[in-house]
Write an enzyme that holds these catalytic residues in place. Structure first.
Site, PDB file in Angstrom:
ATOM      1  N   THR A  14       0.819  -1.215   0.000  1.00 57.73           N
ATOM      2  CA  THR A  14       0.000   0.000   0.000  1.00 57.73           C
ATOM      3  C   THR A  14       0.854   1.266   0.000  1.00 57.73           C
ATOM      4  OG1 THR A  14      -1.775  -1.143   1.175  1.00 57.73           O
ATOM      5  CG2 THR A  14      -1.794   1.259   1.236  1.00 57.73           C
ATOM      6  N   VAL A  15       1.805   1.354   0.926  1.00 56.70           N
ATOM      7  CA  VAL A  15       2.635   2.559   1.018  1.00 56.70           C
ATOM      8  C   VAL A  15       3.702   2.572  -0.077  1.00 56.70           C
ATOM      9  CG1 VAL A  15       4.135   3.939   2.509  1.00 56.70           C
ATOM     10  CG2 VAL A  15       2.198   2.703   3.494  1.00 56.70           C
ATOM     11  N   GLU A 129       9.810  10.166   9.289  1.00 60.21           N
ATOM     12  CA  GLU A 129       8.627  10.997   9.507  1.00 60.21           C
ATOM     13  C   GLU A 129       7.328  10.195   9.429  1.00 60.21           C
ATOM     14  OE1 GLU A 129       6.651  13.705  10.838  1.00 60.21           O
ATOM     15  OE2 GLU A 129       8.521  14.646  10.169  1.00 60.21           O
ATOM     16  N   GLY A 134       1.161   9.016   9.909  1.00 58.40           N
ATOM     17  CA  GLY A 134       0.962   8.972   8.459  1.00 58.40           C
ATOM     18  C   GLY A 134       1.499  10.217   7.785  1.00 58.40           C
ATOM     19  N   ILE A 136       0.872  13.307   8.606  1.00 53.00           N
ATOM     20  CA  ILE A 136       0.965  14.470   9.492  1.00 53.00           C
ATOM     21  C   ILE A 136       2.435  14.744   9.836  1.00 53.00           C
ATOM     22  CG2 ILE A 136       0.274  15.464  11.702  1.00 53.00           C
ATOM     23  CD1 ILE A 136      -1.997  13.396  11.773  1.00 53.00           C
ATOM     24  N   GLY A 187     -11.517  -2.282   5.432  1.00 51.64           N
ATOM     25  CA  GLY A 187     -10.063  -2.250   5.323  1.00 51.64           C
ATOM     26  C   GLY A 187      -9.382  -1.348   6.338  1.00 51.64           C
ATOM     27  N   GLU A 190      -7.128  -4.738  10.546  1.00 55.58           N
ATOM     28  CA  GLU A 190      -6.522  -5.965  10.040  1.00 55.58           C
ATOM     29  C   GLU A 190      -7.383  -7.171  10.412  1.00 55.58           C
ATOM     30  OE1 GLU A 190      -3.852  -5.972   8.216  1.00 55.58           O
ATOM     31  OE2 GLU A 190      -3.179  -3.899   8.515  1.00 55.58           O
ATOM     32  N   LYS A 205       4.029   4.198  18.912  1.00 61.29           N
ATOM     33  CA  LYS A 205       4.110   5.597  18.483  1.00 61.29           C
ATOM     34  C   LYS A 205       4.347   6.523  19.674  1.00 61.29           C
ATOM     35  CE  LYS A 205       1.141   4.507  14.571  1.00 61.29           C
ATOM     36  NZ  LYS A 205      -0.226   4.546  14.006  1.00 61.29           N
ATOM     37  N   GLY A 302      -3.016   5.393   5.255  1.00 55.01           N
ATOM     38  CA  GLY A 302      -3.446   5.408   3.866  1.00 55.01           C
ATOM     39  C   GLY A 302      -2.267   5.517   2.923  1.00 55.01           C
TER      40      GLY A 302
END
Length: 432
Positions: A14-15, A129, A134, A136, A187, A190, A205, A302
């Site tokens: 995805t990323v 970062e 994500g 931000i 989605g 998980e 985090k 995302g």
């Protein structure tokens, strides 16, 4: 000026696919800002025969050595996730003198010190970062833009899955199991949601944010972690009636007793800036002694939002390579502050009890609280949704966690108390 920067991409999920898309979508602007093109030279995948939209088959490889040993590759971009082999790949890339960009919160939270040391030893850089929030920007502001401050508090909604679930429970009155199924279907969660709903994702985090904000290394085992699995529609309803919303927060505070870092559900006043952060959005609230309060808000996950942060790091690494310089701030944990035990932290609490519906029950419970040194701010007794029993909901004044534990232990053993249904911290601006 170096003619072209070439990257080795670890992972085409995805990323990874989002990163390739952003590099192509903003190609012109990237060249103008960096001064040279950035090209994906190789992509590490498990199956090189699988067609992957956005990637030419010729760049795919299933051997990390093809990236590590390629002298043309300047930057390794790690987007595999998980600890192993991602950690080993990053260390080897740094040892080879290549810059590293990663979105890997697991590795940064547990092994960031090792990565920083390796980068410094080989005159290169690591950027991360995208590991928190994500798209931000929060890591760079903490490491650079806010360094004139003494940061005393960092508090955030840093997990989109749980925020989406709590928002749905609040808006629709749905129960935990229903919203979890819906989040999985969309989605947002998980197949195994344990790390999200159990609070571990947010805890990793919190480790990263607190270590940077307080300039002292925080370990994952230092974090008190509680997820959202015990939150019910009744808790959500009581919160609304009392003027609160329920959020899962990652909290870090630098106090006289040391650093305390924790993840847990919170009753948050409706007028708090974080209270209106809904759905899959994230926000991080920072308090500094010069800036006061600041909040960073946006999409916390995302493909493209996370890729935005990844590509920005790639651009900075590329610019540094072109100018033969190191501009990133390395490890900032130059202090060794003590960790404040969870028992010494203070908060207000929401307590929901199922009790016998008979005279004297409220007095017995109030006595148990009082004997433990816990002062009650408000008490509600109702027979809603129960037969031959009552629910008592109490909000305490700010008290030390150890005293709260003592009170609950006594209350659990009262003959008139059938169940301690939930205990949730209440944010009132006085927590420590």
């Amino acid at each position: 000026m170096k003619e072209g920067i070439r990257i080795g991409l670890l992972g085409a999920g995805t990323v990874g696919s989002g990163t390739a898309k952003v590099l192509e979508l903003n190609r012109k602007e990237i060249i103008e800002r960096v001064g040279t093109p950035i090209e994906i030279r190789k992509v590490l995948v498990r199956n090189t025969r699988k067609v992957r939209p956005g990637f030419e088959q010729a760049v795919l490889t299933d051997r990390f050595e093809d990236i590590l040993n390629d002298p043309e590759i300047d930057i390794v971009v790690e987007l595999l996730g998980g600890v192993h082999p991602a950690k080993e790949y990053m260390l080897q890339a740094l040892e080879a003198g290549k810059a590293v960009v990663t979105a890997n919160k697991d590795v940064i939270a547990q092994y960031g010190h090792d990565l920083f040391a390796m980068a410094a030893a080989h005159h290169t850089e690591i950027f991360f970062e995208a590991s928190v929030g994500g798209g931000i920007p929060i890591i760079t502001p903490l490491k650079e833009c806010l360094t004139a401050n003494r940061i005393t508090e960092i508090m955030g909604i840093v997990n989109g899955t749980t925020n989406y679930m709590l928002t749905k429970m609040s808006d629709c009155g749905s129960d935990y199991d229903s919203v979890l199924r819906e989040a999985q279907q969309k989605g947002y969660a998980e197949a195994d949601p344990t790390a999200d709903v159990g609070g571990l994702d947010a805890a990793r985090k919190a480790v990263i944010l607190s270590s940077i904000a307080f300039n002292s290394r925080v370990k994952l085992e230092d974090v008190s972690v509680e997820g959202i699995t015990k939150i019910t529609p009744d808790d959500i309803a009581y919160a609304k009636n009392l003027g609160y919303v329920v959020k899962l927060l990652a909290v870090g505070k630098d106090t006289e007793d040391g650093i305390n870092v924790r993840v847990h559900p919170v009753f948050l006043p409706k007028d708090h800036p974080l209270a209106s952060v809904n759905g899959v959005y994230n926000a991080i609230f920072v308090h500094g002694n010069a800036i006061g309060d600041a909040m960073f808000y946006g999409q916390g996950a995302g493909s493209l939002p996370t890729a935005s942060a990844v590509v920005a790091d790639i651009m900075r690494a590329a610019s540094d390579i072109c100018h033969d310089r190191v501009t990133s701030t390395g490890c900032t944990c130059y202090e060794d502050k003590p960790v404040c035990p969870i028992e010494k932290t203070s908060s207000s609490y929401y307590v929901r009890l199922l009790v016998d519906d008979e005279p004297g029950v409220l007095a017995a419970i109030a006595t148990a609280f009082g004997d433990a040194g816990v002062s009650l701010n408000s008490v509600i007794q109702t027979s809603r949704n129960v037969v031959d029993h009552a629910e008592i909901v109490a909000i305490t004044h700010t008290i030390q966690h150890a005293k709260m534990q003592q009170a609950i232990h006594t209350i659990e053993n009262l003959p008139v108390v059938d169940e301690v249904r939930n205990i949730i911290r209440v944010e009132n601006g006085e927590d420590q």
